[in-house]
Design an enzyme around this catalytic site. Structure first.
Site, PDB file in Angstrom:
ATOM      1  N   GLU A 169      11.576  13.385  11.930  1.00  0.00           N
ATOM      2  CA  GLU A 169      12.252  14.325  11.021  1.00  0.00           C
ATOM      3  C   GLU A 169      13.201  15.277  11.737  1.00  0.00           C
ATOM      4  O   GLU A 169      13.052  16.508  11.673  1.00  0.00           O
ATOM      5  CB  GLU A 169      11.204  15.134  10.234  1.00  0.00           C
ATOM      6  N   GLU A 227       6.278   8.121   5.329  1.00  0.00           N
ATOM      7  CA  GLU A 227       5.151   8.998   5.036  1.00  0.00           C
ATOM      8  C   GLU A 227       5.066   9.223   3.544  1.00  0.00           C
ATOM      9  O   GLU A 227       6.080   9.283   2.849  1.00  0.00           O
ATOM     10  CB  GLU A 227       5.313  10.383   5.690  1.00  0.00           C
TER      11      GLU A 227
END
Lengths: 679, 679, 679
Positions: free
Chosen positions: B153, B308
């Site tokens: 991320e 995720e």
């Protein structure tokens, strides 16, 4: 030094930044064509031009500005020339970091934004002197230049070490010794006693934030230092031979400076007016804006200038609403009605980039003359030419509202009965609006001004008594004036020390009472005013009040109304006291608008004070300007719908369509003969 | 370099952090047992493992990771291996403070949190190279390792001196000389002209915050520098012999980076999806999430990965709601329906401490298999195995919505008609949702992508025209495409300079109009669209609009609807123009959802564009994936109640219960034969 | 060391700052006259007097204080003497900047405000020692001085380098080695492993903010360091020969310190009570304030002191409401009813300037005795004299609510099921209020205290189990106690590590269940409790719940109520389990007040626990204090209206008007004989 008179037309124009278009001479030529079409006679040049005028330190470029001014002059357009100190070049900040402001938490700003110079910095003052002198030398004799605009919207504050030193010096001069200051600020509280002036630091979120005397004097210092900086700018111009008048531009209800202090040192006061038209009721917006106009006029008791306004929407408000058809002209005439001798826009040509690229302009990005805005600008230009005889006329006001910045600073810094809102501005606006709706022109003054010419003084929330206001008000009532004072008045002295022995300080005999307690009301909580017996004074028998309720102890005053609820049900809510030849009213709580409307209607009737016009319908605003025995009455409709109204028989219509009604967003201006102002 | 194919099962698993449990081998053994029970075939390892892999500078510990990977492999579980740069060890920050980020106000962070390295720092790049190289050397040939996950991320920005230098260099490369930059950023406004590149500082709340060109280029630089850092990470792996594909994980509607730029340099795009299920209508949440899925797929025009997601509630949203029964599987299939080739969870085993200790997990603190969540994870694992034939299939979309990050950055930085909200995301979502509800698969693309394969292009609020979009749209319409453009389009160029001469820039002939003014509407303020005569196009005769109303000047376009209120009552609100073989619609205001539904229904009908399915009931979402001439249609119920729906006769049900209705929070997947995609 | 007994009158007085009026001896003389008129017998001196006592370093001025204390003593007024460390002189900060606090973002404060010293600084400790020693030497033997007040409202925290060092040392002492700390804080998560204690930094918005173990231990350290500083202050006094008792003053529901730790080291606990009377229901305000009173009393299980309260309005709340007639006395008796042996005001004489100049006072700016407030102060003084026999009596409580600061710190720092509000205080208050409304005196204790003397323990949201609470609760139930535990209990251990294997940790057998999931409810979202069959226990058949819903797995417990909605409709909502001789209830969700009222009514009835009074009407609060076998019952009406109530026949009225009803804002106190407390 002789100051030349402005010529006999209203100033019509706005801020123009040709320096953004120097690579597009075609556009600059086109601008002149369009300005003439729009009946624009003046532009303001030079605001924010420093980087172009002095691209490197000591290297000056004035040719482009000469060329533009010459070209404008050839086309009959005059110039208000600004000093460029509102935004400095990068090279200046890079070489002399001391010119950058320091925030209250002692963080120094990087270069950026505008209005961010340290007004104490000797370097900045020197560099401003250099560029101002150059400007003066180049243009002081140019026939197009009619006025000098000093910087732009002075604002905010600096907490750098140089400013700390200047603040200490200013305080030393004010208090002479540290014991005086300790007493004035009551520093024994919380053990904050100063041992020397050298320990003083400006208020800060990481230091002193609740020492109210310090906070108040800091605000005074900021005004004093800003004024000193402005005077420095003007001195340079005058020393270089500038003869034209000077002007400074102010902002709407700005609380960072006490504008009165700056106004003393310029020839004209002006302001930049950006009301949020069409966000809420335009009638309310008009009264709010009108109060600012009247404040600007009252500062120097003479016509002011509207320096900036928006042709349609600004771009920096939360919501940018376009002006509805008619609003542009109505807003322009509104300024004139309240005493402006100019109508000016920001901006003439919309910039392609930067922070305000979406601010509306006379000439927009599209660039054509076939736009609604351009057409309305043009129509307004034509109308202003037909109204030239009004230019320079005065406004005669029978009433004044005292609206005082120092008192406001103190009141709003203090921790008191309502820390989530005292509603001072709103309270002043209620008195103002009630007087205006009852047909009076109104001055908006501070405590330092003379009260002599008024019949009625509204004194809402005069928390701090200063400048001998007690004695002035006493004399005013003694000699027959009508005073309307409210709750939360006369509480502290000039250093925010509470008066002991009873308040409103020094006026308890004039008012016939003392204030004993004050109750803060929660959000949504209300009380009511009820008439005592058949007093016959009021139309409604019940008025709502909120925010603050003063519980008073009468000592001679006659109660006219009482509270309806809470344990103080039956306590006085409105009182009157005869003193000398006059009357002193005391309003105990923050009552609703209708209360003030009815109160002033009765006072005006009882006292035989002639209004500008009788029987004013809701939605209409009436104002007048006078020259000798000619009164020009402006009747303005701030709603979308036509409103029926009866104009007086003697009215001689100078402008506007009137057929028993006035159209939505339209104005009628008429002339009538009048006696010389009374009292 | 050859990139090995993924095997023929959907990837099913999630983030696993055994390094937190090295002192509990019993737990690690138990995990394997539970993973197998849950039909999990893949775990992601190594995210945030740096401190364990290199506990002191130059001291490496890989044994534990070898052991885990071997053990997983023995049990048929594959590994996605992450580089650990998302969170650095303390010793690194302690010894080399330059790796710590500097905030926009020039305050350097202390060590803490994650995702906080300076991506410019040579030291950080070197240290990342060392650990990545070690990882690669240890595991590049391990048969369990199927993919390399680059960091985690990527996000946010750094304003340290090293980044300032890099930014100046990047700008110098972009503009060559300072005059070009000054023109592009229109720095003459407010006298902000740069004398040299060395004066440039990144935007800051204590410096430049309103110079929009600077803000925009800074955001571009942040993306460029982050991409460069990511490429550095990949280069090290490749140089060390890594052959497996790479993947990077993105976040929901993240505006800090232009993900397209990063996507170019990895083999797979993935994202971390945490919708707030059950907070509001789940149907809306499904469309919002679906748009993100489609954006991820559209970036590389191929299947993406769901990296995720949350088995039940995350712990960091304002409110953590558990997923209702069925939601876990429905959300998993939703990702697959939109083109994901994986379903992965954060996290496999819930951590005992730290920021996310209450984030739901496949194996929770209780640790048993007799929990609702574990059972639903297991059921989903079983179902994914039965759907293996869908893996790798494509999504064929007849329509695309242009949703452009650079334009968004510029629009949202600018001070314009609505500073309290432009509703760009919402506007794009309305077009997206209307197209989807009318049965089309939709791509979500930026201005740089090809338009050739689409029948319909929705271009909502295309504020900035860049990458030749004017010409691409012109060509698209010329050749028969249907363009639906809206208000606030074509206003500025690539450096946020306003176009002069009329907007939407370069398309006024294609659209047959120019925009003249734009009115911002206050919160709660509305206007309406009314049909002109009996145009027959629309089901409703009145649609609400809000936020922004464009007032256009027609020059060839045909008005279809007009405004109902305000002074612009009767002005055009929806127009259409014939251009070439196509049609160009222009929607003047932010109309309600029903308007878009009806508009696209009519367009789709008129143009004979075949939907994936007809007559879709409210609450159902339809998507499809295609391999050759087999189309897999996903019919998903995102409400709690059963919904009746008629499936086509040729539908061959692959999964799900269908009895004329589909149960709440359930899905049906069917197969059908199809022609090759049209156009 | 022997601690002299307080004399047999209630302490009545307040904070007095004569150092603000040293130039006005006339005012100081007048103060004494007024104090005597008001029946005031005690004043607190010296709070914030340091600058006057030591105007320059090493230069002391105690004459004025001697003079005042002598004069007070001659007039029968005693003194509580404060150490002046709550606000230091400027010269101290100027010469020794290390005494200035550093904010969590590592910015050092300038001099200003109060309560802002670094409690670690050796210099500050030394300077405090010097002034405290001087104070002690001057006044330890003065007969007027009855008690020493240590500093003032200790609060907040410092992050300076000295504090960082002290924090590291404290941690090293706690954990011995860094591996223990890493495990306790679970630092492997996000790779935050510490290599040494030297790397530890306090939590910071620019550093670690989500490492919950660190945050929790930092809060513990702040309490420990503040306690250590307080002990240093006391040690100096004792070493200089001070014999009188010490007292420290606390604040309302303050979460910055664990007051229990400070309370251990002083002779008396006191607090400063400023409820927002009249803002909302005064009945609610009274319960909220009563819970604080009970907390203060429970800390040392003996009478506390009311150190400050406001005669009418404070000035620093959002809205300053004056106290209605009667409220002053009712609030004073309320403190006494709950165990206070004093009633004291801030402030005796209103200061003329500074932050609290508008805080109400016994003697206000007006300065006369003919004010409503002065009269009510006087009446209260008279009444307290008549109640002297109650002084020193105990409160016997059959029930206790566990309200634990360490658990609260952990719970509110964690990112969990409801980050926008867990409503811990509200949950504790509901249990407290329900027990009180059912007629019981209630202790408010933490987990460290003994449970032995109670019949009922309410354990709402006991997130962290610490201090062996599992074993204490198990033993309590085993031996016949009634435990009422709720959702979100027993989740973590003392370092905020989640328990594995099922929760509430260690009590699943006592409760007969384990918690499996917890659902956060959005704002406005509700569920309901329904009774299972005809359980006959509850008056209402439907109670609302919100915020958090625990889904439990029963293992022996009997469900009494179930959820009415959502997928967990029918799941248990209230359960009970027989364990040993007692009962363990478990409340699964944040139910409304009525639920708790009914639950405890039934428990009290079932268990035959005698209330202080039966059938208490809404609006009345009942409390009692006991000496030997005499019980003093306070019956207080906290509404504006009279309330009918039946007093027991044996009631012997000591104070108040009772005619079948009690007037608005009034109290009745009666005496009755009682058995010795049960259990």
């Amino acid at each position: 030094m002789s100051v030349p008179k402005l010529c006999q037309q209203f100033i019509y124009g706005g801020d123009y930044n040709p320096e953004q278009w120097l690579d597009r001479p075609d556009i600059l030529e086109q601008d002149i064509v369009l300005l003439k079409k729009a009946h624009i006679n003046t532009v303001t040049l030079g605001v924010f031009s420093w980087s172009v005028l002095e691209p490197q330190e000591g290297v000056f470029r004035f040719e482009w500005l000469h060329k533009i001014i010459d070209r404008l002059y050839q086309n009959g357009i005059r110039v208000i020339l600004a000093t460029p100190s509102g935004s400095r070049p990068r090279w200046l900040a890079e070489k002399y970091p001391e010119v950058l402001r320091v925030r209250e938490d002692r963080v120094r700003y990087l270069y950026g934004e505008r209005h961010n110079h340290c007004y104490t910095s000797p370097v900045y003052r020197e560099k401003v002197a250099v560029i101002n002198r150059k400007l003066a030398e180049n243009f002081k004799d140019h026939p197009a230049v009619m006025m000098w605009h000093i910087s732009n919207e002075y604002r905010d504050e600096c907490h750098c070490p140089l400013c700390q030193q200047a603040f200490r010096k200013w305080l030393k001069n004010r208090y002479q010794n540290i014991d005086e200051l300790n007493h004035a600020w009551w520093t024994t509280f919380w053990s904050h006693t100063y041992q020397s002036f050298d320990q003083i630091e400006s208020p800060s979120s990481i230091g002193e934030k609740g020492l109210h005397g310090l906070t108040l004097d800091w605000k005074r210092f900021v005004t004093a230092q800003t004024t000193d900086f402005m005077c420095h700018e003007i001195r340079v111009l005058r020393e270089a031979g500038v003869q034209q008048p000077t002007v400074v531009n102010f902002m709407n209800d700005y609380t960072g400076l006490d504008y009165y202090k700056l106004a003393e040192h310029v020839d004209y006061v002006s302001w930049d007016s950006y009301p949020t038209w069409h966000h809420k009721s335009d009638v309310l917006t008009a009264f709010d804006t009108g109060m600012q106009h009247d404040l600007m006029r009252s500062m120097k008791q003479k016509p002011f200038l509207l320096m900036e306004s928006s042709p349609s929407s600004p771009n920096w408000q939360n919501i940018s609403k376009v002006k509805k058809p008619g609003m542009l002209m109505n807003a322009a005439l509104h300024a004139v009605a309240h005493g402006s001798d100019s109508v000016q826009f920001f901006q003439i040509r919309q910039s392609r980039g930067g922070f305000e690229k979406f601010h509306s302009a006379v000439i927009d990005h599209y660039g054509g003359e076939d736009t609604r805005i351009f057409k309305e600008v043009t129509e307004t230009g034509v109308v202003l030419e037909t109204l030239a005889e009004i230019k320079g006329s005065q406004v005669n006001a029978a009433a004044a509202v005292i609206y005082d910045m120092e008192s406001r600073w103190a009141m709003e810094s203090a921790k008191g009965p309502r820390n989530e809102g005292l509603f001072y501005h709103e309270a002043a606006l209620k008195s103002y609006q009630a007087l205006r709706k009852n047909g009076l022109n109104v001055d908006v003054i501070n405590m330092e001004q003379s009260l002599e010419k008024y019949r009625i003084i509204a004194a809402p929330m005069l928390y701090m008594f200063r400048a001998g206001i007690e004695e002035k008000l006493r004399g005013f009532v003694q000699q027959g004036g009508i005073l309307v004072m409210t709750y939360w008045s006369g509480i502290v002295n000039e250093t925010d020390l509470c008066h002991i022995g009873g308040t409103p300080h020094g006026l308890t005999d004039v008012l016939g009472l003392r204030s004993e307690e004050i109750d803060g009301l929660c959000k949504g909580e209300t009380n009511h005013f009820l008439p005592l017996g058949k007093n016959g004074l009021f139309m409604k028998d019940r008025y709502e009040c909120s925010h603050l309720c003063d519980l008073v102890h009468l000592d001679g005053a006659k109660p006219l109304m009482t509270y309806a609820e809470n344990f103080y049900k039956g306590y006085p809510a409105l009182t009157v006291n005869n003193y000398g030849s006059g009357l002193a009213y005391y309003v105990c709580a923050d009552a609703e608008m209708d209360f003030y409307l009815d109160l002033y209607r009765n006072i005006i009737a009882e006292q035989n004070i002639p209004p500008v016009m009788d029987s004013i319908p809701e939605g209409i605003e009436i104002s007048s300007r006078t020259i000798k025995n000619t009164e020009y009455v402006f009747v303005q409709n701030f709603t979308e719908e036509p409103i029926c109204i009866r104009l007086p028989n003697e009215a001689e219509i100078l402008f506007g369509c009137y057929d028993g009604a006035i159209q939505g967003y339209s104005s009628v201006i008429y002339r009538k003969k009048t006696q010389l102002p009374q009292k």
